[in-house]
Design a protein around this motif. Structure first.
Motif, mmCIF file in Angstrom:
data_model
loop_
_atom_site.group_PDB
_atom_site.id
_atom_site.type_symbol
_atom_site.label_atom_id
_atom_site.label_comp_id
_atom_site.label_asym_id
_atom_site.label_seq_id
_atom_site.Cartn_x
_atom_site.Cartn_y
_atom_site.Cartn_z
ATOM 1 N N LYS A 5 -5.473 -0.509 -11.836
ATOM 2 C CA LYS A 5 -4.414 0.439 -11.490
ATOM 3 C C LYS A 5 -4.602 0.894 -10.041
ATOM 4 C CE LYS A 5 -3.022 3.892 -14.356
ATOM 5 N NZ LYS A 5 -2.905 5.288 -14.892
ATOM 6 N N VAL A 6 -3.595 0.583 -9.214
ATOM 7 C CA VAL A 6 -3.696 0.864 -7.783
ATOM 8 C C VAL A 6 -2.555 1.782 -7.348
ATOM 9 C CG1 VAL A 6 -3.741 -0.162 -5.464
ATOM 10 C CG2 VAL A 6 -4.730 -1.419 -7.405
ATOM 11 N N ALA A 7 -2.909 2.935 -6.780
ATOM 12 C CA ALA A 7 -1.906 3.842 -6.213
ATOM 13 C C ALA A 7 -1.751 3.519 -4.728
ATOM 14 C CB ALA A 7 -2.334 5.292 -6.396
ATOM 15 N N VAL A 8 -0.507 3.477 -4.255
ATOM 16 C CA VAL A 8 -0.220 3.137 -2.862
ATOM 17 C C VAL A 8 0.504 4.304 -2.203
ATOM 18 C CG1 VAL A 8 1.051 1.580 -1.314
ATOM 19 C CG2 VAL A 8 -0.083 0.666 -3.363
ATOM 20 N N THR A 9 -0.120 4.927 -1.193
ATOM 21 C CA THR A 9 0.570 5.979 -0.438
ATOM 22 C C THR A 9 1.471 5.318 0.605
ATOM 23 O OG1 THR A 9 -1.055 6.214 1.351
ATOM 24 C CG2 THR A 9 -1.474 7.454 -0.700
ATOM 25 N N GLY A 10 2.462 6.074 1.069
ATOM 26 C CA GLY A 10 3.388 5.506 2.061
ATOM 27 C C GLY A 10 4.165 4.334 1.496
ATOM 28 N N ARG A 55 5.740 -0.861 0.985
ATOM 29 C CA ARG A 55 6.796 -1.512 0.183
ATOM 30 C C ARG A 55 6.400 -2.933 -0.190
ATOM 31 N NH1 ARG A 55 12.888 -1.110 1.944
ATOM 32 N NH2 ARG A 55 13.180 -1.879 -0.179
ATOM 33 N N GLU A 56 5.735 -3.619 0.743
ATOM 34 C CA GLU A 56 5.268 -4.978 0.463
ATOM 35 C C GLU A 56 4.320 -4.968 -0.736
ATOM 36 O OE1 GLU A 56 5.704 -8.678 0.852
ATOM 37 O OE2 GLU A 56 5.959 -7.970 2.906
ATOM 38 N N LEU A 57 3.403 -4.008 -0.773
ATOM 39 C CA LEU A 57 2.447 -3.907 -1.877
ATOM 40 C C LEU A 57 3.154 -3.595 -3.194
ATOM 41 C CD1 LEU A 57 -0.357 -2.000 0.023
ATOM 42 C CD2 LEU A 57 -0.811 -3.992 -1.422
ATOM 43 N N VAL A 58 4.071 -2.641 -3.152
ATOM 44 C CA VAL A 58 4.755 -2.203 -4.369
ATOM 45 C C VAL A 58 5.633 -3.313 -4.955
ATOM 46 C CG1 VAL A 58 6.491 -0.584 -5.245
ATOM 47 C CG2 VAL A 58 4.660 0.247 -3.763
ATOM 48 N N LEU A 59 6.262 -4.119 -4.081
ATOM 49 C CA LEU A 59 7.200 -5.142 -4.540
ATOM 50 C C LEU A 59 6.563 -6.528 -4.693
ATOM 51 C CD1 LEU A 59 10.299 -4.062 -2.418
ATOM 52 C CD2 LEU A 59 9.900 -3.640 -4.846
ATOM 53 N N ALA A 99 -8.051 2.479 -7.852
ATOM 54 C CA ALA A 99 -8.142 2.390 -6.394
ATOM 55 C C ALA A 99 -6.902 3.000 -5.764
ATOM 56 C CB ALA A 99 -8.276 0.931 -5.952
ATOM 57 N N VAL A 100 -7.079 3.500 -4.551
ATOM 58 C CA VAL A 100 -5.958 4.005 -3.753
ATOM 59 C C VAL A 100 -5.909 3.181 -2.469
ATOM 60 C CG1 VAL A 100 -4.977 5.975 -2.501
ATOM 61 C CG2 VAL A 100 -6.241 6.353 -4.638
ATOM 62 N N ILE A 101 -4.736 2.598 -2.171
ATOM 63 C CA ILE A 101 -4.536 1.948 -0.869
ATOM 64 C C ILE A 101 -3.681 2.906 -0.043
ATOM 65 C CG2 ILE A 101 -3.655 -0.043 0.391
ATOM 66 C CD1 ILE A 101 -4.184 -1.777 -2.037
ATOM 67 N N HIS A 102 -4.306 3.430 0.994
ATOM 68 C CA HIS A 102 -3.691 4.506 1.776
ATOM 69 C C HIS A 102 -2.964 3.932 2.994
ATOM 70 C CE1 HIS A 102 -3.015 8.286 3.680
ATOM 71 N NE2 HIS A 102 -4.001 8.201 4.548
ATOM 72 N N LYS A 162 -11.738 4.073 -5.958
ATOM 73 C CA LYS A 162 -12.091 3.464 -4.667
ATOM 74 C C LYS A 162 -10.978 3.805 -3.681
ATOM 75 C CE LYS A 162 -13.624 -0.714 -7.088
ATOM 76 N NZ LYS A 162 -13.450 -2.175 -7.178
ATOM 77 N N LEU A 163 -11.306 3.835 -2.394
ATOM 78 C CA LEU A 163 -10.288 4.134 -1.391
ATOM 79 C C LEU A 163 -10.257 3.040 -0.328
ATOM 80 C CD1 LEU A 163 -8.204 5.916 0.014
ATOM 81 C CD2 LEU A 163 -10.084 7.189 1.060
ATOM 82 N N CYS A 164 -9.071 2.505 -0.094
ATOM 83 C CA CYS A 164 -8.850 1.533 0.979
ATOM 84 C C CYS A 164 -7.899 2.176 1.985
ATOM 85 C CB CYS A 164 -8.248 0.245 0.430
ATOM 86 S SG CYS A 164 -7.866 -0.968 1.707
ATOM 87 N N ALA A 165 -8.434 2.514 3.161
ATOM 88 C CA ALA A 165 -7.625 3.167 4.193
ATOM 89 C C ALA A 165 -7.228 2.151 5.254
ATOM 90 C CB ALA A 165 -8.417 4.308 4.829
ATOM 91 N N VAL A 166 -5.934 2.060 5.524
ATOM 92 C CA VAL A 166 -5.435 1.103 6.510
ATOM 93 C C VAL A 166 -5.472 1.752 7.895
ATOM 94 C CG1 VAL A 166 -3.487 -0.326 7.222
ATOM 95 C CG2 VAL A 166 -3.966 0.003 4.775
ATOM 96 N N SER A 167 -6.163 1.091 8.824
ATOM 97 C CA SER A 167 -6.288 1.613 10.187
ATOM 98 C C SER A 167 -5.748 0.587 11.189
ATOM 99 C CB SER A 167 -7.740 2.006 10.470
ATOM 100 O OG SER A 167 -7.831 2.749 11.675
ATOM 101 N N THR A 168 -6.175 0.694 12.436
ATOM 102 C CA THR A 168 -5.469 -0.002 13.518
ATOM 103 C C THR A 168 -6.390 -0.495 14.627
ATOM 104 O OG1 THR A 168 -3.848 0.396 15.303
ATOM 105 C CG2 THR A 168 -5.070 2.282 14.543
ATOM 106 N N ASP A 169 -5.935 -1.506 15.354
ATOM 107 C CA ASP A 169 -6.641 -1.988 16.551
ATOM 108 C C ASP A 169 -6.661 -0.927 17.653
ATOM 109 O OD1 ASP A 169 -3.769 -2.599 16.490
ATOM 110 O OD2 ASP A 169 -4.051 -3.403 18.502
ATOM 111 N N TYR A 170 -5.794 0.081 17.564
ATOM 112 C CA TYR A 170 -5.726 1.119 18.601
ATOM 113 C C TYR A 170 -6.962 2.026 18.631
ATOM 114 C CZ TYR A 170 -0.926 0.360 20.250
ATOM 115 O OH TYR A 170 0.205 -0.153 20.832
ATOM 116 N N VAL A 171 -7.889 1.868 17.690
ATOM 117 C CA VAL A 171 -9.144 2.640 17.771
ATOM 118 C C VAL A 171 -10.031 2.109 18.899
ATOM 119 C CG1 VAL A 171 -9.100 3.311 15.334
ATOM 120 C CG2 VAL A 171 -10.410 1.276 16.030
ATOM 121 N N PHE A 172 -9.716 0.908 19.416
ATOM 122 C CA PHE A 172 -10.429 0.351 20.564
ATOM 123 C C PHE A 172 -9.623 0.603 21.839
ATOM 124 C CE2 PHE A 172 -11.724 -2.388 16.937
ATOM 125 C CZ PHE A 172 -13.075 -2.062 16.937
ATOM 126 N N ASP A 173 -10.273 0.454 23.004
ATOM 127 C CA ASP A 173 -9.554 0.757 24.253
ATOM 128 C C ASP A 173 -8.733 -0.419 24.769
ATOM 129 O OD1 ASP A 173 -11.466 -0.893 25.464
ATOM 130 O OD2 ASP A 173 -12.651 0.786 26.225
#
Length: 292
Positions: free
Chosen positions: A11-16, A23-27, A63-66, A104-115
Motif C-alpha cells: 500500500k503506497v500513498a502518493v502526495t502531490g 499522476r503518473e504513479l496514481v494512473l 510506504a509514502v512517495i512524497h 517507509k518514506l521516498c522523498a523526490v528531490s532535484t539536481d538543483y541541490v548542486f551548484d
C-alpha cells in the motif's frame, strides 16, 4: 485476508497526486502489485502537520512517495518563505507522520541541490551547494527526511517530462506548431527523465529496504538544444532548432550549466538503469495523452 501463498499488495500513498509525477504513479498500471492511494492538495495539505498525521494514521500505508512540492524555480526567488513552507516544512511534516505510522518514506528531490558548475556526473554523496531558493528549499527537505526518519529513500531527478502537466517536450511541440525556427540553450547539460520510467523505478525501490540517496534520471546526456532537436526529429516536425547561450535568456533563478547525475546507487543496489532518454522520448511521443 489474502489467500495462502498470495502476496499482499504494497500500500503506497502518493502526495502531490495531481502533479506531473504524482499522476503518473496514481494512473500507472502496476498489474495488481500495488495499492496506490493518490493524495492531492485538497485531500492532504502537507503544510498542516496534524492533517498529515491524521491522514496517514487513517490510511496506514506501507510506504509514502512524497511528490508534492513547490516547483516554480523562478517564482521561488521572490517567494522564499512559501518555497520553504512547502518544500522544507511540508516535507518535515510528511517525514514525522510517515515515521509515526511505520511507513517507509521516498522523498523526490532535484539536481538543483548542486551548484551545476561541475564537469563530471554528480555522485549521491557529493557536496551539495544549491544556488537557487528552490534548490535550497529542496535540500532543507532532504535534511528533514534524513534527520527525522530512519527508513527513507531520497531520489534526486532532473529535466522531468511526461504525459501530465507542463514540461519542456510539450512546450517545444506547441512552439513548433507555431514557428519555423526556435532558439534553444546549448550550454546546459543534463539528463531528461520520463515520469513513467521514474514512477516504475520508485515503486520498485519502495518494495525494498535499500534505503539511502539515489540519483535517478534516464540514461544518456544531452543539452536542451540536443533534446529539442530530438523532439523535432522524433515528432516529424520541420521546425529548425538553433543553438543559443544561457546569457541570451537570463532568468531570475540561475540555471545549472551541468546537472548530469551519476547513478551509482542504482548500480550498486542491483536496480536496472532507466532506459536511454531518446528511447523514453519515443515512448512518450507514441503515448502522449496530451490532454493530461
Amino acid at each position: 485476508m489474502t489467500a495462502a501463498g498470495e502476496k499482499r499488495k504494497l500500500k503506497v500513498a502518493v502526495t502531490g497526486a495531481n502533479g506531473q509525477l504524482g499522476r503518473e504513479l496514481v494512473l500507472l498500471d502496476t498489474e495488481g502489485r500495488f495499492e496506490i492511494i493518490g493524495l492531492s492538495r485538497t485531500e492532504l495539505d502537507i503544510t498542516d502537520l496534524e492533517q498529515c498525521r491524521s491522514v496517514l494514521a487513517r490510511l496506514r500505508p506501507d510506504a509514502v512517495i512524497h511528490c508534492a512540492a513547490y516547483t516554480a524555480v523562478d517564482k521561488a526567488e521572490a517567494e522564499p518563505d512559501e518555497a520553504f513552507r512547502i518544500n522544507a516544512a511540508g516535507t518535515r511534516n510528511i517525514a514525522v507522520a510517515a515515521r509515526e505510522v511505520g511507513a517507509k518514506l521516498c522523498a523526490v528531490s532535484t539536481d538543483y541541490v548542486f551548484d551545476g558548475t561541475g564537469t563530471v556526473p554528480y555522485k549521491e554523496h557529493d557536496q551539495t551547494n544549491p544556488r537557487t531558493v528552490y534548490g535550497q528549499s529542496k535540500l532543507a527537505g532532504e535534511q528533514a527526511v534524513s534527520s527525522l526518519h530512519d527508513r527513507y529513500f531520497i531520489v534526486r531527478t532532473s529535466w522531468v517530462f511526461g504525459a501530465y502537466g507542463n514540461n519542456f517536450v510539450k512546450t517545444m511541440l506547441k512552439l513548433a506548431s507555431e514557428r519555423e525556427r526556435l532558439k534553444v540553450v546549448a550550454d546546459q547539460w543534463g539528463s531528461p527523465t520520463y515520469t513513467r520510467d521514474l514512477a516504475i523505478f520508485l515503486l520498485e525501490l519502495v518494495s525494498t529496504d535499500y534505503f539511502g540517496i539515489y540519483h535517478a534520471s534516464n540514461s544518456g546526456i544531452c543539452t536542451w538544444f540536443d533534446f529539442a532537436k530530438a523532439i523535432m526529429e522524433e515528432s516529424g516536425s520541420g521546425t529548425r532548432i538553433e543553438p543559443c547561450t544561457t546569457e541570451e535568456y537570463p532568468r531570475p533563478a540561475p540555471r545549472p550549466h551541468y546537472s548530469v547525475m551519476d547513478h551509482g546507487a542504482i548500480r550498486s543496489n542491483g536496480f536496472k538503469p532507466l532506459p536511454h532518454w531518446r528511447e523514453a522520448l519515443r515512448h512518450y511521443l507514441s503515448n502522449p495523452r496530451m490532454g493530461g
